[in-house]
Design an enzyme around this catalytic site. Structure first.
Site, PDB file in Angstrom:
ATOM      1  N   SER A 119      28.740  34.516  41.118  1.00 41.20           N
ATOM      2  CA  SER A 119      28.436  33.779  39.851  1.00 41.20           C
ATOM      3  C   SER A 119      27.452  34.192  39.075  1.00 41.20           C
ATOM      4  CB  SER A 119      27.933  32.422  40.330  1.00 41.20           C
ATOM      5  OG  SER A 119      28.921  31.683  40.965  1.00 41.20           O
ATOM      6  N   HIS A 140      35.464  36.425  38.608  1.00 41.14           N
ATOM      7  CA  HIS A 140      34.705  35.344  38.999  1.00 41.14           C
ATOM      8  C   HIS A 140      35.732  34.109  38.114  1.00 41.14           C
ATOM      9  CE1 HIS A 140      31.211  32.496  37.230  1.00 41.14           C
ATOM     10  NE2 HIS A 140      31.268  32.494  38.368  1.00 41.14           N
ATOM     11  N   GLU A 152      36.705  35.143  34.749  1.00 43.85           N
ATOM     12  CA  GLU A 152      35.724  36.183  33.952  1.00 43.85           C
ATOM     13  C   GLU A 152      35.678  37.603  34.678  1.00 43.85           C
ATOM     14  OE1 GLU A 152      31.800  34.531  34.135  1.00 43.85           O
ATOM     15  OE2 GLU A 152      31.353  34.827  32.076  1.00 43.85           O
ATOM     16  N   ASN A 190      27.611  31.205  33.296  1.00 40.46           N
ATOM     17  CA  ASN A 190      26.664  30.519  34.098  1.00 40.46           C
ATOM     18  C   ASN A 190      25.381  30.769  33.332  1.00 40.46           C
ATOM     19  OD1 ASN A 190      27.378  29.179  36.422  1.00 40.46           O
ATOM     20  ND2 ASN A 190      28.293  31.123  37.149  1.00 40.46           N
TER      21      ASN A 190
HETATM   22  P1  NAD Z   1      30.577  27.857  50.241  1.00 41.37           P
HETATM   23  O1  NAD Z   1      29.211  27.514  50.841  1.00 41.37           O
HETATM   24  O2  NAD Z   1      31.398  26.377  49.983  1.00 41.37           O
HETATM   25  O3  NAD Z   1      31.650  28.904  51.053  1.00 41.37           O
HETATM   26  C1  NAD Z   1      31.084  29.915  51.508  1.00 41.37           C
HETATM   27  C2  NAD Z   1      31.855  30.440  52.751  1.00 41.37           C
HETATM   28  O4  NAD Z   1      31.667  31.482  53.074  1.00 41.37           O
HETATM   29  C3  NAD Z   1      31.724  29.352  53.745  1.00 41.37           C
HETATM   30  O5  NAD Z   1      32.845  28.974  54.427  1.00 41.37           O
HETATM   31  C4  NAD Z   1      31.029  30.296  54.960  1.00 41.37           C
HETATM   32  O6  NAD Z   1      31.139  29.830  56.097  1.00 41.37           O
HETATM   33  C5  NAD Z   1      31.492  31.544  54.398  1.00 41.37           C
HETATM   34  N1  NAD Z   1      30.627  32.783  55.069  1.00 41.37           N
HETATM   35  C6  NAD Z   1      29.336  32.951  55.121  1.00 41.37           C
HETATM   36  N2  NAD Z   1      28.972  34.074  55.556  1.00 41.37           N
HETATM   37  C7  NAD Z   1      30.407  34.642  55.834  1.00 41.37           C
HETATM   38  C8  NAD Z   1      30.646  36.013  56.317  1.00 41.37           C
HETATM   39  N3  NAD Z   1      29.613  36.971  56.831  1.00 41.37           N
HETATM   40  N4  NAD Z   1      32.046  36.292  56.386  1.00 41.37           N
HETATM   41  C9  NAD Z   1      33.090  35.328  56.091  1.00 41.37           C
HETATM   42  N5  NAD Z   1      32.797  34.155  55.602  1.00 41.37           N
HETATM   43  C10 NAD Z   1      31.399  33.831  55.591  1.00 41.37           C
HETATM   44  O7  NAD Z   1      30.434  28.528  48.818  1.00 41.37           O
HETATM   45  P2  NAD Z   1      31.254  28.783  47.237  1.00 41.37           P
HETATM   46  O8  NAD Z   1      30.603  27.465  46.453  1.00 41.37           O
HETATM   47  O9  NAD Z   1      32.537  28.859  47.924  1.00 41.37           O
HETATM   48  O10 NAD Z   1      30.779  30.120  46.700  1.00 41.37           O
HETATM   49  C11 NAD Z   1      31.187  31.381  47.161  1.00 41.37           C
HETATM   50  C12 NAD Z   1      30.955  32.258  46.128  1.00 41.37           C
HETATM   51  O11 NAD Z   1      31.670  31.861  44.759  1.00 41.37           O
HETATM   52  C13 NAD Z   1      29.364  32.336  45.523  1.00 41.37           C
HETATM   53  O12 NAD Z   1      29.038  33.716  45.411  1.00 41.37           O
HETATM   54  C14 NAD Z   1      29.464  31.414  44.386  1.00 41.37           C
HETATM   55  O13 NAD Z   1      28.274  31.836  43.397  1.00 41.37           O
HETATM   56  C15 NAD Z   1      30.630  31.918  43.737  1.00 41.37           C
HETATM   57  N6  NAD Z   1      31.352  30.673  42.865  1.00 41.37           N
HETATM   58  C16 NAD Z   1      31.099  29.356  42.972  1.00 41.37           C
HETATM   59  C17 NAD Z   1      31.584  28.492  42.394  1.00 41.37           C
HETATM   60  C18 NAD Z   1      31.547  27.018  42.777  1.00 41.37           C
HETATM   61  O14 NAD Z   1      31.717  25.949  41.593  1.00 41.37           O
HETATM   62  N7  NAD Z   1      31.233  26.667  43.867  1.00 41.37           N
HETATM   63  C19 NAD Z   1      32.305  28.700  41.227  1.00 41.37           C
HETATM   64  C20 NAD Z   1      32.484  30.087  40.779  1.00 41.37           C
HETATM   65  C21 NAD Z   1      31.774  31.128  41.642  1.00 41.37           C
END
Ligand code: NAD
Length: 285
Positions: A119, A140, A152, A190
């Protein structure tokens, strides 16, 4: 890159399960990778429930739902990404973790495009130390991925034209709109969104109004489809905090995270994914 290919998604949380869902729905074979079988099964259940909702809304046929689930493989091994044409990492917003994932998969797979769903973290910095950094790019996706049309696309300093073109092609194949954005902290989405969410948290902390009142003002007064606090809960408060920290580091103190946001994260009140944030979500814990 062929139109239908093998895709690996690393991280099966809020975003990873949505990204896997969409690639599988549009005909790609998907390996979804996370740390444990339990996390992967939970992601599969979420995908199945979201597909079911699409069928009920007549957005999807029952046949496509079954085909989508049939294209999904679950794995706790990064090696499951070794033969993919495209790898999308969606692990937590922690630079060292993302770097580790991209570097190892870059060693296992010499030809795939390596996309990060970060993000806010610099794609240029994430590409450093990855074999063939010209194939690293930001994709993104927006939350919830099956619904939101924007991707994005962030071009790092080392990203090649061919990588960018292929990512545009594959994104359009998912019936989403790619928009090219340069590699500055928080990109566009963001950088513009997070100050609003942070300010809404300040309003809660200072007692300006209750969370539902703040969200109602923004929904009815500004015509936003959802209020900033409900959106923060949907994104995940830990993710919001990580993004604000990157923005503050790179762009200055106007992005300083509200202390109440830090407290909620410290308490483990992360929003929908833990069942409690600015609102309570009884069924989601
Ligand atoms: P989340 O915490 O819901 O999920 C992350 C997942 O990654 C978890 O299931 C965790 O167990 C797993 N994980 C952790 N370490 C790992 C590893 N070494 N190998 C494999 N899996 C692993 O987080 P999220 O909200 O899905 O965010 C993930 C990414 O997406 C981040 O970079 C975030 O900034 C980005 N993002 C989030 C949103 C949102 O609205 N939540 C929107 C756009 C982008």
């Amino acid at each position: 890159m062929s139109e239908r290919m093998s895709v690996a998604v690393v991280g099966a949380g809020t975003m990873g399960n949505g990204i896997a869902h969409v690639f599988a729905q549009y005909g790609h074979a998907v390996s979804l990778i996370d740390l444990s079988d339990a996390l992967l099964e939970r992601a599969r259940a979420t995908i199945a429930a979201n597909l079911e909702r699409q069928v009920k809304k007549a957005v999807l046929s029952a046949e496509t739902r079954d085909q989508t689930l049939g294209r999904l493989e679950l794995s706790t091994e990064r090696a499951a990404a070794a033969d993919a044409g495209l790898v999308v990492e969606a692990v937590p917003e922690v630079e060292s973790l993302k770097r580790d994932v991209l570097q190892e998969i870059g060693r296992l797979n010499a030809s795939a495009i390596l996309a990060s769903n970060t993000s806010s973290i610099s794609i240029t910095a994430l590409a450093r130390g990855v074999a063939r950094p010209e194939r690293v790019i930001g994709m993104h996706f927006m939350n919830p991925v099956p619904v939101m049309k924007l991707v994005e696309v962030i071009r790092g300093l080392q990203t090649s034209d061919a990588t960018l073109e292929q990512v545009f092609l594959v994104t359009r194949g998912l019936e989403k709109t790619p928009v090219e954005v340069h590699d500055y902290a928080g990109f566009v989405s963001n950088r513009v969104l997070m100050p609003m969410i942070n300010e809404a948290v300040y309003c809660v902390m200072e007692g300006v109004a209750r969370p539902d009142a703040i969200d109602t003002v923004m929904k009815l007064g500004m015509n936003h489809p959802m209020g900033p606090l409900a959106l923060a809960d949907l994104i995940g408060l830990d993710t919001c905090l990580s993004i604000l920290e990157v923005l503050q580091h790179d762009l200055g103190d106007k992005y300083r995270p509200c202390p109440l946001l830090r407290q909620y994260v410290a308490a483990g009140w992360l929003g929908r994914k833990t069942g409690r944030g600015f609102y309570s979500y009884a069924a989601t814990a």
